[in-house]
Every structure is written in C-alpha cells, then in structure tokens.
Design an enzyme around this catalytic site. Structure first.
Site, PDB file in Angstrom:
ATOM      1  N   ASP A   1       0.808  -1.210   0.000  1.00 47.66           N
ATOM      2  CA  ASP A   1       0.000   0.000   0.000  1.00 47.66           C
ATOM      3  C   ASP A   1       0.847   1.268   0.000  1.00 47.66           C
ATOM      4  O   ASP A   1       2.004   1.265   0.430  1.00 47.66           O
ATOM      5  CB  ASP A   1      -0.901   0.045   1.243  1.00 47.66           C
ATOM      6  CG  ASP A   1      -2.067  -0.924   1.154  1.00 47.66           C
ATOM      7  OD1 ASP A   1      -2.086  -1.750   0.229  1.00 47.66           O
ATOM      8  OD2 ASP A   1      -2.954  -0.847   2.032  1.00 47.66           O
TER       9      ASP A   1
ATOM     10  N   HIS B   1      -5.943   3.131  -4.066  1.00 47.90           N
ATOM     11  CA  HIS B   1      -5.890   3.320  -2.605  1.00 47.90           C
ATOM     12  C   HIS B   1      -6.252   4.755  -2.235  1.00 47.90           C
ATOM     13  O   HIS B   1      -5.785   5.258  -1.205  1.00 47.90           O
ATOM     14  CB  HIS B   1      -4.493   2.963  -2.093  1.00 47.90           C
ATOM     15  CG  HIS B   1      -4.430   2.692  -0.610  1.00 47.90           C
ATOM     16  ND1 HIS B   1      -5.379   1.957   0.072  1.00 47.90           N
ATOM     17  CD2 HIS B   1      -3.487   3.044   0.313  1.00 47.90           C
ATOM     18  CE1 HIS B   1      -5.042   1.881   1.348  1.00 47.90           C
ATOM     19  NE2 HIS B   1      -3.900   2.544   1.530  1.00 47.90           N
TER      20      HIS B   1
ATOM     21  N   HIS C   1      -5.125   9.374   0.781  1.00 51.24           N
ATOM     22  CA  HIS C   1      -5.193   8.513   1.961  1.00 51.24           C
ATOM     23  C   HIS C   1      -6.002   9.130   3.103  1.00 51.24           C
ATOM     24  O   HIS C   1      -5.557   9.168   4.251  1.00 51.24           O
ATOM     25  CB  HIS C   1      -3.790   8.159   2.436  1.00 51.24           C
ATOM     26  CG  HIS C   1      -3.701   6.840   3.146  1.00 51.24           C
ATOM     27  ND1 HIS C   1      -4.149   6.662   4.427  1.00 51.24           N
ATOM     28  CD2 HIS C   1      -3.220   5.639   2.759  1.00 51.24           C
ATOM     29  CE1 HIS C   1      -3.927   5.421   4.820  1.00 51.24           C
ATOM     30  NE2 HIS C   1      -3.363   4.768   3.807  1.00 51.24           N
TER      31      HIS C   1
ATOM     32  N   HIS D   1       3.717  -2.335   3.065  1.00 52.38           N
ATOM     33  CA  HIS D   1       3.731  -0.969   2.538  1.00 52.38           C
ATOM     34  C   HIS D   1       5.033  -0.702   1.801  1.00 52.38           C
ATOM     35  O   HIS D   1       6.098  -1.170   2.216  1.00 52.38           O
ATOM     36  CB  HIS D   1       3.556   0.050   3.670  1.00 52.38           C
ATOM     37  CG  HIS D   1       2.258  -0.085   4.402  1.00 52.38           C
ATOM     38  ND1 HIS D   1       2.048  -1.054   5.368  1.00 52.38           N
ATOM     39  CD2 HIS D   1       1.101   0.609   4.296  1.00 52.38           C
ATOM     40  CE1 HIS D   1       0.815  -0.935   5.837  1.00 52.38           C
ATOM     41  NE2 HIS D   1       0.225   0.057   5.202  1.00 52.38           N
TER      42      HIS D   1
END
Length: 290
Positions: free
Chosen positions: A113, A164, A168, A258
C-alpha cells in the site's frame, strides 16, 4: 476528474465490459450474501492449475483537480466502520471487502500500500521479479501521478495495480463528492498510465462504509482488504516483520505491507528474507485478475 463527475463514456463502456466478463467467469467469490446473484473476477495463480479468489472479509498536482498536499497519513489500520444505507449503485455492491482466498491450496496474496515511492518500490519490484512472484500494489494518486513509469513497470512485471484513494483520507468521514473525487482521480491516473482503469481498491486504514462500496462499484472496482497485517508501518525492525509473516502464513492469506508512507527500508529487507522461505515451504502466490 472533477468532483461529482462520472468517468467518460469510454471508461463506462470498459467497466461494463469488465463486469460482463466477470459475471461469465463464475469463479470462487463467496460474498453471495452481499451480492445480488453470483459475481466474480478471475484469479491467476502462480502455479498452473491453481487459481480463484474468494473472501468475506489499507502529493503532487494531478492533471485534473486542485493541488493536494502530501499527507502525514500513515496511522494504524482500523477495523471496518459500520455500514450505512445510501442509494443503490451498479451491481454488484459489496457489504464487506474480500480479505482472503478460498479453495486454492497453499496460495497467498502479497499486497503493498501507499506507493509508489522511488526510494522503496524499486527494491520490492526487484525482489518479486527475482522470485517470479506477482503482487498487488494499491497506489495513492498523489504518489502515482509523478511515478507513472513505476506503475508501468508494475504492470509489465505482471502485478495488479489497485486504487488506494488520492491522499489517503479517512473515507468514512467524506461526503459522496469527496469519496468520488479521491477514488475517481486515482483511477484516472492509473488508466492514463496503463490504458485501463483499476478493478480493485482498498480503503485507507481499512475503514469502509456502504457509500464507499457503492462508489467503488460505480467506478468498476471490487474491494480487497487483508488477512495478515505485517505491522511494517510501525517500523518494528526487519525480524519482527519476517516473523509475523512466517507465523501468519496459511492457505488463502492476504498479506498487508507498505512500499511508501514512511521509512520502508525494513519492508524491503523483510521481503527478501521471508519470500524465499515461504516458497521453499511450498507456498505459491497469486493476484486477482479481471
């Protein structure tokens, strides 16, 4: 993409075609309680004869839209928010994200991510390429817009590029226009770079609500969460990350890691240690396909 503006006609036709292909594929999604009728997107396993995805259940200026300030957004992933009722969107609309595989033997999914980040993403791509392992990269639009070559490298290496959000945010706190803007602008960057919009998305922090599911469906995407959090976002050291993955490995697990959002050198180093050990113990890796 401007706020509250749907994708162009070509994108809508492409999305409709993807749903049509998914409906005829008839693979192993099992979220039937949340979906009117059967719906599936095919999976392609790393080993011939294995495949299928099933489950129940985390910058710079873009070409369109105002500048977005890079966010200090990397906090602890949260559990899903309580879904709320909103108008119905294009089917299928999930009530929960997929978070694991089903019926695929000793097969797992690796996901990364928050990137792409030039400091860490190339190292992860290099390791995956060395071991011929596919993964899913859930990218943030504010990171992706100036790193489109890395998106193309992901696709060329056989990885799946997912959405995503743009910056964020905590999606459950956004109005419909905000969710549509966050997801829509990122899908637009991905489509511009790769020639096709993403078919998967992941809510930042793992915080979902009914509206995010509906808008994701309108944009032609399925929600994918995770089974195993490596906790690499806490920067605990390489060995704790490796240990958590090896201890949590099991058939059908979706691993959360990540490649951006902080110092991810530990994530890069950990992957080089646990990936060959998982392969030697008989695990294989797959990614969801359209």
């Amino acid at each position: 993409m401007k706020k509250d503006q749907m994708p162009g006609r070509r994108s809508v036709l492409r999305i409709a075609a993807c749903f049509g292909a998914a409906a005829t594929a008839g693979l192993l999604f099992t979220d039937r309680e949340a979906t009117p009728g059967k719906a599936a997107l095919p999976g392609k396993a790393a080993v011939p004869g294995e495949g299928g995805v099933a489950g129940a259940a985390g910058g710079p200026r873009a070409a369109a839209g105002p500048p977005v300030k890079a966010s200090a957004y990397r906090l602890q992933p949260m559990t899903a928010a309580t879904p709320q009722r909103y108008r119905r969107a294009l089917p299928p609309v999930r009530r929960r994200p997929f978070d694991r595989l089903s019926g695929v033997g000793r097969t797992m999914v690796l996901t990364f991510d928050d990137g792409p980040d030039r400091r860490y993403t190339p190292g992860i791509l290099s390791t995956l390429r060395e071991y011929k392992v596919p993964a899913v990269f859930f990218v943030c639009g504010e990171m992706a817009t100036d790193n489109r070559d890395l998106l193309r490298q992901m696709a060329d290496d056989g990885h799946v590029v997912g959405n995503h959000s743009w910056s964020h945010p905590l999606v459950t706190k956004l109005p419909p226009s905000g969710i549509r803007d966050e997801l829509g602008r990122t899908s637009e960057v991905i489509e511009q770079a790769l020639g096709a919009p993403p078919l998967w998305y992941r809510a930042p922090y793992g915080a979902w609500n009914r509206l995010s599911f509906e808008i994701g469906a309108e944009l032609g995407m399925e929600p994918l969460a995770w089974t195993l959090d490596t906790l690499d976002w806490t920067e605990p050291g390489v060995q704790p990350i490796v240990g958590r993955v090896l201890e949590g490995a099991a058939p059908g697990v979706v691993v959360l890691s990540h490649d951006a959002g902080g110092d991810r050198s530990q994530s890069v180093a950990a992957l080089r240690r646990y990936l060959p050990q998982l392969l030697e113990s008989g695990y294989r890796f797959t990614v969801p396909r359209r």
